[in-house]
Design an enzyme around this catalytic site. Structure first.
Site, PDB file in Angstrom:
ATOM      1  N   TYR A  15      -0.900  -2.127 -19.600  1.00  0.00           N
ATOM      2  CA  TYR A  15       0.475  -2.490 -19.208  1.00  0.00           C
ATOM      3  C   TYR A  15       1.439  -1.370 -19.550  1.00  0.00           C
ATOM      4  O   TYR A  15       2.190  -0.886 -18.692  1.00  0.00           O
ATOM      5  CB  TYR A  15       0.896  -3.793 -19.908  1.00  0.00           C
ATOM      6  N   ILE A  68       7.034  -4.990  -3.516  1.00  0.00           N
ATOM      7  CA  ILE A  68       7.681  -3.674  -3.677  1.00  0.00           C
ATOM      8  C   ILE A  68       6.790  -2.549  -3.152  1.00  0.00           C
ATOM      9  O   ILE A  68       7.267  -1.451  -2.893  1.00  0.00           O
ATOM     10  CB  ILE A  68       8.107  -3.368  -5.141  1.00  0.00           C
ATOM     11  N   ARG A 114      -6.165  -9.228 -30.285  1.00  0.00           N
ATOM     12  CA  ARG A 114      -6.037  -8.569 -28.978  1.00  0.00           C
ATOM     13  C   ARG A 114      -6.578  -7.139 -29.113  1.00  0.00           C
ATOM     14  O   ARG A 114      -6.304  -6.471 -30.123  1.00  0.00           O
ATOM     15  CB  ARG A 114      -4.550  -8.542 -28.615  1.00  0.00           C
ATOM     16  N   SER A 162       3.657  -7.972 -16.119  1.00  0.00           N
ATOM     17  CA  SER A 162       4.299  -7.799 -17.422  1.00  0.00           C
ATOM     18  C   SER A 162       3.495  -8.297 -18.631  1.00  0.00           C
ATOM     19  O   SER A 162       3.960  -8.146 -19.749  1.00  0.00           O
ATOM     20  CB  SER A 162       5.655  -8.514 -17.408  1.00  0.00           C
ATOM     21  N   THR A 166      10.174  -0.898 -20.870  1.00  0.00           N
ATOM     22  CA  THR A 166       9.854  -1.581 -22.123  1.00  0.00           C
ATOM     23  C   THR A 166       9.740  -0.592 -23.279  1.00  0.00           C
ATOM     24  O   THR A 166       9.428   0.588 -23.058  1.00  0.00           O
ATOM     25  CB  THR A 166       8.513  -2.331 -21.953  1.00  0.00           C
ATOM     26  N   ASP A 167       9.921  -1.092 -24.502  1.00  0.00           N
ATOM     27  CA  ASP A 167       9.727  -0.235 -25.682  1.00  0.00           C
ATOM     28  C   ASP A 167       8.241   0.068 -25.911  1.00  0.00           C
ATOM     29  O   ASP A 167       7.904   0.954 -26.683  1.00  0.00           O
ATOM     30  CB  ASP A 167      10.342  -0.887 -26.935  1.00  0.00           C
ATOM     31  N   GLU A 168       7.361  -0.682 -25.212  1.00  0.00           N
ATOM     32  CA  GLU A 168       5.921  -0.518 -25.467  1.00  0.00           C
ATOM     33  C   GLU A 168       5.417   0.862 -25.039  1.00  0.00           C
ATOM     34  O   GLU A 168       4.348   1.295 -25.463  1.00  0.00           O
ATOM     35  CB  GLU A 168       5.130  -1.654 -24.801  1.00  0.00           C
ATOM     36  N   LYS A 171       3.692   1.150 -17.178  1.00  0.00           N
ATOM     37  CA  LYS A 171       5.160   1.221 -17.270  1.00  0.00           C
ATOM     38  C   LYS A 171       5.591   2.652 -17.596  1.00  0.00           C
ATOM     39  O   LYS A 171       6.559   3.160 -17.031  1.00  0.00           O
ATOM     40  CB  LYS A 171       5.693   0.258 -18.344  1.00  0.00           C
TER      41      LYS A 171
HETATM   42  P1  NAD Z   1       7.890 -11.554 -15.341  1.00  0.00           P
HETATM   43  O1  NAD Z   1       6.407 -11.346 -15.329  1.00  0.00           O
HETATM   44  O2  NAD Z   1       8.449 -12.819 -15.867  1.00  0.00           O
HETATM   45  O3  NAD Z   1       8.464 -11.392 -13.854  1.00  0.00           O
HETATM   46  C1  NAD Z   1       8.046 -10.366 -12.985  1.00  0.00           C
HETATM   47  C2  NAD Z   1       8.582 -10.689 -11.595  1.00  0.00           C
HETATM   48  O4  NAD Z   1       8.184  -9.613 -10.725  1.00  0.00           O
HETATM   49  C3  NAD Z   1       8.016 -11.973 -10.993  1.00  0.00           C
HETATM   50  O5  NAD Z   1       9.046 -12.706 -10.364  1.00  0.00           O
HETATM   51  C4  NAD Z   1       7.006 -11.473  -9.968  1.00  0.00           C
HETATM   52  O6  NAD Z   1       6.844 -12.361  -8.867  1.00  0.00           O
HETATM   53  C5  NAD Z   1       7.630 -10.162  -9.539  1.00  0.00           C
HETATM   54  N1  NAD Z   1       6.645  -9.212  -9.017  1.00  0.00           N
HETATM   55  C6  NAD Z   1       5.459  -8.869  -9.579  1.00  0.00           C
HETATM   56  N2  NAD Z   1       4.814  -8.002  -8.782  1.00  0.00           N
HETATM   57  C7  NAD Z   1       5.614  -7.785  -7.701  1.00  0.00           C
HETATM   58  C8  NAD Z   1       5.502  -6.957  -6.539  1.00  0.00           C
HETATM   59  N3  NAD Z   1       4.414  -6.212  -6.315  1.00  0.00           N
HETATM   60  N4  NAD Z   1       6.517  -6.965  -5.652  1.00  0.00           N
HETATM   61  C9  NAD Z   1       7.626  -7.745  -5.857  1.00  0.00           C
HETATM   62  N5  NAD Z   1       7.763  -8.548  -6.919  1.00  0.00           N
HETATM   63  C10 NAD Z   1       6.777  -8.555  -7.837  1.00  0.00           C
HETATM   64  O7  NAD Z   1       8.473 -10.283 -16.114  1.00  0.00           O
HETATM   65  P2  NAD Z   1       9.689 -10.184 -17.135  1.00  0.00           P
HETATM   66  O8  NAD Z   1       9.215 -10.541 -18.469  1.00  0.00           O
HETATM   67  O9  NAD Z   1      10.871 -10.857 -16.548  1.00  0.00           O
HETATM   68  O10 NAD Z   1       9.937  -8.606 -17.113  1.00  0.00           O
HETATM   69  C11 NAD Z   1      10.765  -8.013 -16.126  1.00  0.00           C
HETATM   70  C12 NAD Z   1      10.811  -6.519 -16.346  1.00  0.00           C
HETATM   71  O11 NAD Z   1      11.309  -6.226 -17.650  1.00  0.00           O
HETATM   72  C13 NAD Z   1       9.448  -5.835 -16.261  1.00  0.00           C
HETATM   73  O12 NAD Z   1       9.614  -4.624 -15.602  1.00  0.00           O
HETATM   74  C14 NAD Z   1       9.045  -5.645 -17.706  1.00  0.00           C
HETATM   75  O13 NAD Z   1       8.200  -4.525 -17.848  1.00  0.00           O
HETATM   76  C15 NAD Z   1      10.395  -5.411 -18.354  1.00  0.00           C
HETATM   77  N6  NAD Z   1      10.481  -5.819 -19.784  1.00  0.00           N
HETATM   78  C16 NAD Z   1      10.090  -7.072 -20.179  1.00  0.00           C
HETATM   79  C17 NAD Z   1      10.230  -7.440 -21.512  1.00  0.00           C
HETATM   80  C18 NAD Z   1       9.867  -8.830 -21.984  1.00  0.00           C
HETATM   81  O14 NAD Z   1       9.905  -9.091 -23.189  1.00  0.00           O
HETATM   82  N7  NAD Z   1       9.529  -9.765 -21.101  1.00  0.00           N
HETATM   83  C19 NAD Z   1      10.753  -6.530 -22.436  1.00  0.00           C
HETATM   84  C20 NAD Z   1      11.145  -5.260 -21.991  1.00  0.00           C
HETATM   85  C21 NAD Z   1      11.007  -4.919 -20.663  1.00  0.00           C
HETATM   86  P1  TYD Z   2       3.549 -11.406 -26.057  1.00  0.00           P
HETATM   87  O1  TYD Z   2       4.532 -12.520 -25.932  1.00  0.00           O
HETATM   88  O2  TYD Z   2       2.350 -11.407 -25.177  1.00  0.00           O
HETATM   89  O3  TYD Z   2       4.387 -10.042 -25.906  1.00  0.00           O
HETATM   90  P2  TYD Z   2       3.906  -8.490 -26.145  1.00  0.00           P
HETATM   91  O4  TYD Z   2       2.442  -8.441 -26.202  1.00  0.00           O
HETATM   92  O5  TYD Z   2       4.450  -7.808 -24.937  1.00  0.00           O
HETATM   93  O6  TYD Z   2       4.584  -8.068 -27.419  1.00  0.00           O
HETATM   94  O7  TYD Z   2       3.051 -11.356 -27.567  1.00  0.00           O
HETATM   95  C1  TYD Z   2       3.932 -11.218 -28.666  1.00  0.00           C
HETATM   96  C2  TYD Z   2       3.111 -11.073 -29.923  1.00  0.00           C
HETATM   97  O8  TYD Z   2       2.412 -12.302 -30.159  1.00  0.00           O
HETATM   98  C3  TYD Z   2       2.041 -10.011 -29.815  1.00  0.00           C
HETATM   99  O9  TYD Z   2       1.906  -9.350 -31.077  1.00  0.00           O
HETATM  100  C4  TYD Z   2       0.769 -10.775 -29.505  1.00  0.00           C
HETATM  101  C5  TYD Z   2       1.004 -12.114 -30.186  1.00  0.00           C
HETATM  102  N1  TYD Z   2       0.379 -13.292 -29.530  1.00  0.00           N
HETATM  103  C6  TYD Z   2      -0.445 -14.145 -30.267  1.00  0.00           C
HETATM  104  O10 TYD Z   2      -0.677 -13.947 -31.477  1.00  0.00           O
HETATM  105  N2  TYD Z   2      -1.001 -15.223 -29.624  1.00  0.00           N
HETATM  106  C7  TYD Z   2      -0.768 -15.467 -28.297  1.00  0.00           C
HETATM  107  O11 TYD Z   2      -1.320 -16.473 -27.752  1.00  0.00           O
HETATM  108  C8  TYD Z   2       0.096 -14.586 -27.565  1.00  0.00           C
HETATM  109  C9  TYD Z   2       0.365 -14.822 -26.117  1.00  0.00           C
HETATM  110  C10 TYD Z   2       0.647 -13.511 -28.237  1.00  0.00           C
END
Ligand code: NAD
Ligand code: TYD
Length: 377
Positions: A183, A61, A314, A86, A134-136, A187
């Site tokens: 992170y 991107i 963490r 992410s 994200t909500d973070e 975001k």
């Molecule tokens: P993920 O890490 O599983 O996937 C990210 C994807 O983006 C991968 O396919 C990666 O190859 C691609 N990518 C990374 N850098 C890139 C770049 N420079 N150019 C093009 N592609 C690139 O992430 P996810 O968990 O599916 O999250 C997707 C989105 O949703 C993110 O923006 C994240 O902030 C947001 N989000 C995630 C969660 C969650 O719980 N996972 C919750 C709320 C919001």
């Molecule tokens: P994670 O799945 O990394 O999502 P986020 O940090 O975006 O919320 O983690 C979810 C919760 O679990 C978070 O409070 C951190 C905790 N966690 C552990 O306790 N052990 C682990 O190995 C991981 C990956 C997360």
């Protein structure tokens, strides 16, 4: 007809969004633009990769010229932007990559869309830039109750429904951003750029902030898939701190459904929070995972509790996330379709039934999928 770029479509949530759009809208052209970092896995989309309305483009991107050219050639009128770094733990070790992709990558995408759409006679008409966040970005909530009641307690959301909560405050759309991790800081910055493009140039943008997602195809560095796989293989479960942190969990397909609804019906310039009023302490989820994996593998339920291993917390670990999604429920009528118990059962089953997917990811073999299947297409 529409031509939509979905960025990050080879990742966890992106693959569910691509699948939903390709299957539901055969009249749309869906371009999955993904750099295929460690988190990108094209095997997530095996079931739709030969559909005529789907195309994969391997691109960063941050590649402004590449994105601009692709938009021009394909007459792109919508962008659903999920590509990001992410994982919070990785951001603590390597914040630069997060700023590069999440901030500069989003800016590059915005600028390419702006220049292309502004060059057209109809300009912004019929265009949409949808940024997934994200909500973070809101920071961390306390676990308090005004009358000192011990959490969790039953509370009434502004949607009028009752649910369990660990504190009296929730993330609403008007809350000040207070990100703590690299992170969430990256975001947050990308969200500000998207709003700046709306406010400054009139770009038709929409932003959503979602809670923690769970479900199939999540990279096993995140809590739920990592722990399911470890329980299966009887490996230690590294619980950060005391396991008391609270996260608000949503089944990934319900997030994808919300994205579909908001892409089509969300108001331009608006922000919507997405979440299922589903707060859990990490340690409680971990116990549910152990019981479910044990049961589904025919082991005595709870036999693997001794895998729980408390490790150093963490750095800057946010205490509690809790989304108030009343606005989305009220204005667009979205509701999560699955109860958590159902969603977790489905998710554990999926990982146990798809051990080959998991093995390919943990061995690194998944990274060969692009070379094997796509390079000479
Ligand atoms: P993920 O890490 O599983 O996937 C990210 C994807 O983006 C991968 O396919 C990666 O190859 C691609 N990518 C990374 N850098 C890139 C770049 N420079 N150019 C093009 N592609 C690139 O992430 P996810 O968990 O599916 O999250 C997707 C989105 O949703 C993110 O923006 C994240 O902030 C947001 N989000 C995630 C969660 C969650 O719980 N996972 C919750 C709320 C919001
Ligand atoms: P994670 O799945 O990394 O999502 P986020 O940090 O975006 O919320 O983690 C979810 C919760 O679990 C978070 O409070 C951190 C905790 N966690 C552990 O306790 N052990 C682990 O190995 C991981 C990956 C997360």
């Amino acid at each position: 007809m529409r031509t939509i770029i979905i960025t990050g479509g080879a990742g966890f949530i992106g693959s569910h969004v691509v699948r939903l759009f390709v299957n539901k809208y055969p009249e749309y052209q869906i371009i999955n633009l993904d750099k295929l970092t460690y988190a990108g896995n094209l095997a997530n989309l095996k079931d739709i990769e030969d559909k005529p309305n789907y195309r994969f483009v391997k691109m960063d991107i941050c590649d402004f010229d590449g994105v601009y050219k692709l938009m021009q050639e394909e007459h792109v009128d919508g962008i659903i932007h999920l590509a990001a770094e992410s994982h919070v733990d990785r951001s603590i070790k390597d914040p630069f990559t997060f700023a590069q992709t999440n901030v500069m990558g989003t800016l590059s995408l915005l600028q390419a869309a702006k220049l292309y759409w502004e060059s057209l006679p109809e300009k912004w008409d019929g265009k949409r830039f949808y940024h997934i966040s994200t909500d973070e970005v809101y920071g961390a909530l306390q676990m308090t109750h005004p009358e000192g009641i011990e959490p969790p307690f039953t509370t009434k959301a502004s949607s009028g429904k009752h649910h369990l909560a660990y504190g009296e405050k929730f993330f609403t759309e008007d809350l000040k951003y207070q990100p703590h991790s690299p992170y969430s800081a990256a975001k947050a910055s990308s969200d500000h750029f998207v709003r700046a493009f709306h406010d400054t140039y009139g770009m038709p943008t929409v932003v959503t902030n979602c809670s923690n997602n769970y479900g199939p195809y999540q990279f096993p560095e995140k809590l739920i898939p990592l722990f399911i796989n470890n329980i299966r293989h009887r490996k230690p479960l590294p619980v950060y701190g005391k396991g008391e942190n609270v996260r608000d969990w949503l089944y990934v397909v319900d997030h994808a459904r919300a994205i579909d609804l908001i892409f089509h019906k969300g108001k331009i310039g608006e922000t919507y929070n997405i979440g299922g009023f589903n707060e859990w302490k990490n340690i409680d989820i971990i116990k549910v995972l152990i019981n479910t994996v044990d049961r589904l593998l025919g082991r005595p339920e709870g036999a693997d509790m001794d895998l729980i291993t408390y490790v150093t917390d963490r750095a800057g670990h946010d205490l509690r996330y809790a989304i108030d999604s009343s606005k989305l429920q009220r204005e667009l009528g979205w509701e999560p379709s699955l109860q958590f118990e159902e969603g977790i059962e489905k998710t554990v089953r999926w990982y146990l039934d798809n051990q080959e997917w998991m093995d390919n990811v943990t061995s690194g073999d998944y990274q060969k999928y692009y070379d094997d299947m796509y390079k000479n297409r």
